[in-house]
Design a protein around this motif. Structure first.
Motif, PDB file in Angstrom:
ATOM      1  N   VAL A  81      27.792  36.484  50.934  1.00 35.94           N
ATOM      2  CA  VAL A  81      27.945  37.378  49.786  1.00 35.94           C
ATOM      3  C   VAL A  81      27.992  36.567  48.484  1.00 35.94           C
ATOM      4  CG1 VAL A  81      29.549  38.958  48.619  1.00 35.94           C
ATOM      5  CG2 VAL A  81      29.038  39.268  51.050  1.00 35.94           C
ATOM      6  N   ALA A  82      28.713  35.446  48.517  1.00 37.37           N
ATOM      7  CA  ALA A  82      28.832  34.593  47.327  1.00 37.37           C
ATOM      8  C   ALA A  82      27.464  34.057  46.906  1.00 37.37           C
ATOM      9  CB  ALA A  82      29.795  33.436  47.595  1.00 37.37           C
ATOM     10  N   LEU A  83      26.702  33.608  47.899  1.00 37.60           N
ATOM     11  CA  LEU A  83      25.358  33.106  47.603  1.00 37.60           C
ATOM     12  C   LEU A  83      24.485  34.222  47.028  1.00 37.60           C
ATOM     13  CD1 LEU A  83      23.043  31.087  47.704  1.00 37.60           C
ATOM     14  CD2 LEU A  83      22.725  31.647  50.119  1.00 37.60           C
ATOM     15  N   GLY A  84      24.558  35.382  47.658  1.00 41.37           N
ATOM     16  CA  GLY A  84      23.751  36.523  47.220  1.00 41.37           C
ATOM     17  C   GLY A  84      24.091  36.960  45.807  1.00 41.37           C
ATOM     18  N   PRO A 124      30.661  38.096  36.777  1.00 43.39           N
ATOM     19  CA  PRO A 124      29.444  37.869  37.563  1.00 43.39           C
ATOM     20  C   PRO A 124      29.429  36.509  38.263  1.00 43.39           C
ATOM     21  CG  PRO A 124      28.906  38.620  35.344  1.00 43.39           C
ATOM     22  CD  PRO A 124      30.360  38.294  35.352  1.00 43.39           C
ATOM     23  N   LYS A 125      30.245  35.584  37.792  1.00 43.82           N
ATOM     24  CA  LYS A 125      30.229  34.234  38.376  1.00 43.82           C
ATOM     25  C   LYS A 125      31.203  34.097  39.534  1.00 43.82           C
ATOM     26  CE  LYS A 125      29.172  32.190  33.870  1.00 43.82           C
ATOM     27  NZ  LYS A 125      29.912  31.723  32.700  1.00 43.82           N
ATOM     28  N   LEU A 126      32.055  35.075  39.749  1.00 42.34           N
ATOM     29  CA  LEU A 126      33.030  34.989  40.844  1.00 42.34           C
ATOM     30  C   LEU A 126      32.322  35.007  42.196  1.00 42.34           C
ATOM     31  CD1 LEU A 126      35.736  37.473  39.558  1.00 42.34           C
ATOM     32  CD2 LEU A 126      35.791  34.982  39.440  1.00 42.34           C
ATOM     33  N   PHE A 184      36.593  27.089  39.624  1.00 40.97           N
ATOM     34  CA  PHE A 184      37.664  28.057  39.685  1.00 40.97           C
ATOM     35  C   PHE A 184      38.922  27.479  40.302  1.00 40.97           C
ATOM     36  CE2 PHE A 184      35.282  31.053  37.748  1.00 40.97           C
ATOM     37  CZ  PHE A 184      34.074  31.259  38.348  1.00 40.97           C
ATOM     38  N   LEU A 185      39.486  26.546  39.589  1.00 38.42           N
ATOM     39  CA  LEU A 185      40.753  25.979  40.037  1.00 38.42           C
ATOM     40  C   LEU A 185      41.860  26.790  39.409  1.00 38.42           C
ATOM     41  CD1 LEU A 185      39.910  22.226  39.654  1.00 38.42           C
ATOM     42  CD2 LEU A 185      39.930  23.604  41.736  1.00 38.42           C
ATOM     43  N   TRP A 186      42.678  27.345  40.241  1.00 40.73           N
ATOM     44  CA  TRP A 186      43.769  28.132  39.699  1.00 40.73           C
ATOM     45  C   TRP A 186      44.992  27.246  39.596  1.00 40.73           C
ATOM     46  CZ3 TRP A 186      48.542  30.082  41.673  1.00 40.73           C
ATOM     47  CH2 TRP A 186      49.170  31.003  40.790  1.00 40.73           C
ATOM     48  N   ILE A 187      45.460  27.067  38.388  1.00 42.93           N
ATOM     49  CA  ILE A 187      46.636  26.229  38.192  1.00 42.93           C
ATOM     50  C   ILE A 187      47.874  27.109  38.188  1.00 42.93           C
ATOM     51  CG2 ILE A 187      47.773  24.634  36.615  1.00 42.93           C
ATOM     52  CD1 ILE A 187      44.547  24.300  35.751  1.00 42.93           C
ATOM     53  N   ARG A 188      48.679  26.902  39.164  1.00 42.70           N
ATOM     54  CA  ARG A 188      49.903  27.690  39.319  1.00 42.70           C
ATOM     55  C   ARG A 188      50.859  27.378  38.192  1.00 42.70           C
ATOM     56  NH1 ARG A 188      50.455  30.411  44.043  1.00 42.70           N
ATOM     57  NH2 ARG A 188      52.532  31.302  44.287  1.00 42.70           N
ATOM     58  N   ILE A 208      41.170  31.681  43.840  1.00 42.58           N
ATOM     59  CA  ILE A 208      39.870  32.341  44.019  1.00 42.58           C
ATOM     60  C   ILE A 208      39.011  31.651  45.085  1.00 42.58           C
ATOM     61  CG2 ILE A 208      38.721  31.035  42.171  1.00 42.58           C
ATOM     62  CD1 ILE A 208      38.144  34.748  42.566  1.00 42.58           C
ATOM     63  N   GLU A 209      39.274  30.354  45.327  1.00 41.05           N
ATOM     64  CA  GLU A 209      38.476  29.623  46.310  1.00 41.05           C
ATOM     65  C   GLU A 209      38.925  29.889  47.746  1.00 41.05           C
ATOM     66  OE1 GLU A 209      35.884  27.898  45.408  1.00 41.05           O
ATOM     67  OE2 GLU A 209      36.212  26.755  43.581  1.00 41.05           O
ATOM     68  N   ASN A 210      40.027  30.575  47.896  1.00 41.65           N
ATOM     69  CA  ASN A 210      40.543  30.863  49.241  1.00 41.65           C
ATOM     70  C   ASN A 210      39.638  31.877  49.938  1.00 41.65           C
ATOM     71  OD1 ASN A 210      42.026  31.727  51.483  1.00 41.65           O
ATOM     72  ND2 ASN A 210      43.966  31.225  50.446  1.00 41.65           N
TER      73      ASN A 210
END
Lengths: 306, 306, 306
Positions: free
Chosen positions: A253-256, A141-143, A18-22, A91-93
């Motif tokens: 939460v991300a792991l769950g 679902p992958k977020l 999830f690399l967000w390219i500005r 999204i990685e923030n």
């Protein structure tokens, strides 16, 4: 059988990181006095100069609003791209903890823009629309954070699919849900992927074959959404859930979340092998240890979100 | 990955093409003043000269009635064959748009005829009964038209399985559903295939282990059926759904139905790949193009059913 | 394709045969005047000399009570072992017909003992806890008798998982269900295996992400449990179901249960092939023949439980 480290888990199945390219110029202007934002980004997806989604984030809660009420928030290719951009933005923030998706106006979303699906636009364009749509539905679902649909009105076809594809869905009592593609000769076969996995078989098929709407209460009864409230309590109830989620460790939460979607498609034996290892990994995380220590010491945990 | 053309889709998985071979003399006599028929066929399956199902078709809606109330519409081998014949009769004819299955008398169907399952009839006959029954249950999802169960009374064992195997099920408030095989030493293991896929695990198992009946309201709550109405509105409500289905293109409905059952057993990634292609194919169909054109031109679509 | 004889069926998937190895001295003393037992066994799993489960069996009904209310019936390793021992005790004896699992005090079970999951106990111990827990959860569907959870109070985390893993669950109106691991930094990933297969996706995820409790009525609505009754009728209703099960042939119930869990993970075509053969095998069983004969002769069947 060792399970992969959780951080890799929700990127699995061939999805890109999830690399967000500005894109375009950076901007942080307020989108209006009622929606003060901590983080905002330039709207690169526009239609006739109009932004199709609004996005603002405050204290860990990102709000994304489908903002094309004149077209009943149709999921045009522009709208889909705008939505994807807002979802994936930074999204990685770890500041981000939960995403809420809503619609401006009386229609949450009416689904695909049928003008984009005419004979003139051609098969290639049609496929681009469906691919982009499916990409977003399977992205949710992958977020690494939970996604809540906040529905206040009508959600039809791919709009209903979007609701069904979120992790949680809260709706006002007046909301309705339908898959009426059959009325225009285009059966809701892609919406049926999400709807058919949320509702009992017969209820889903009656919806798909008749195209008739289901009330919010029926949607709750049958499992399409998780909560119904009076319209004047929709905001409050959605935020209550978002605030509750914000109290937890983002990493946990991300792991769950990643583990849930992974195991639910496995047979029970495999699911238990995978999740038992995940529980051990969870306990070895900084926040896993902190949580247990805090509980035993009867103090409030302090999360590092790692 | 290209999806097969829809016309082949619902014949997939090794099922035979739906060629109805007309047996015996042709007849088109009325089955009574209350059931005027457009198309009727000779009853080749009889028991002691009595027809076990009644069938008539009017304006695209085929009604099939299990008609052996003296034996509580038991699904004897004769009854199953009669039912299969009525279902498959001229199934490729585009005049047919929806099938309604009902039962004459206070019992929709009591399931297998236990006299056919005694020691005397022998294992070979037992297997023939179960094979024929399973064939019908798995045939229903493969049909090119929706099938509605109209239930007004008790549906037990294979009778309950038949309800669970239809696409849609409407029941009167007085209807009840049970899988009581355990009471006669024959666990409802084949009905459990359909019932276990319609109800939550625990509800299904309580039904199967106790053999006790569930009310229509409970059946709706738990997803076994899609609609409950007062007895005096059962006919009206069932026809309302049938009429709504009749307004759509048969070809589009057939594609949608076949795709639904195909994708629902796939993982989500595969399901979206398959259905995205189906959407593109649907748009390329005559009725797909007509539907979108009519919508854009704000006129009523005119279906060719292709 | 021949299905294996039922006796082998519920031992399939690599599970060990249910040989109960008697440990320690034999004892048959009463566990209190209110729980007269036919068969009791020594409590080999103790914590500080205290028995963690109570077990007694009367007229075919085995009651197992999680009996550590001071620790909210936490599923510590000792508790899990005690539970497993009580479940497997003389399980092949045809006198046993149904198992009821309950909890002493206001909490059915609060899930894992978090003190056992601290950094100090170490990963190896953690894995032992989760493995033992998963072993019990996957053991329940493989048992030859139905297992009923009788819930009168709060069931959380692995305690909620235990309820979700039983075949049937009856709860008093005051009961609540939650998966609050996220609050202590340990997402309920193993409970989610059972809970996620009992509830609609969105309802399960809202529970898991917020950790908030669901009422008994909501649990019934969404399929986590199969029945809700006022507290003063919980015993009566649970026993009513147990007595109903006891009226049937144990061998037939065992075959039906094993077949249900086998077929439910198969595609429908395979499921019908397997279950059609099972029906024929069921009819060939002594009790299968007896049941049909008794029905035809209009007399009560007399089971041999074979």
């Amino acid at each position: 059988m060792a399970a992969p480290f959780w951080g890799k888990l929700w990127r699995a199945k061939g999805s890109p990181p999830f690399l967000w390219i500005r894109r375009g110029a950076s901007g942080n202007g307020s989108r209006g006095p009622d929606v003060p934002g901590e983080a905002q980004h330039p709207a690169s997806a526009t239609e006739g100069g109009q932004k199709l989604t609004r996005m603002w984030q405050k204290e860990g809660i990102r709000n994304i609003v489908l903002n094309h009420p004149q077209k009943r928030n149709a999921l045009s290719l522009s709208m889909l791209r705008s939505l994807r951009e807002d979802i994936l933005h930074d999204i990685e923030n770890t500041d981000l903890r939960v995403i809420i998706i809503a619609g401006e106006g009386p229609v949450f979303s009416s689904g695909h823009d049928l003008k984009e699906l005419s004979h003139k636009t051609g098969e290639k364009h049609h496929m681009e629309v469906f691919k982009t749509c499916a990409e977003i539905m399977t992205l949710l679902p992958k977020l690494p954070v939970p996604v809540i649909a906040k529905v206040n009105g009508l959600a039809t076809a791919a709009g209903c699919q979007l609701v069904a594809s979120c992790d949680i869905a809260v709706a006002s009592e007046k909301s309705k849900f339908a898959t009426p593609g059959v009325n225009v000769g285009l059966f809701c076969s892609t919406p049926a992927v999400a709807v058919g996995r949320s509702l009992p078989r017969k209820v889903a098929l009656e919806m798909l074959f008749t195209g008739e709407p289901m009330t919010a209460q029926e949607a709750l009864l049958h499992g399409l959404i998780s909560r119904v409230v009076p319209e004047d309590r929709l905001e409050e109830e959605t935020l209550r859930i978002a605030h509750k989620i914000r109290e937890s460790s983002r990493a946990v939460v991300a792991l769950g979340k990643a583990t849930f979607y992974k195991q639910i498609e496995q047979d029970i034996g495999t699911a238990y092998r995978v999740t038992s290892q995940v529980m051990v990994d969870n306990l070895a995380m900084t926040d896993g240890q902190e949580g247990i220590e805090a509980f035993i010491s009867k103090r409030k945990p302090s999360w590092s979100h790692s």
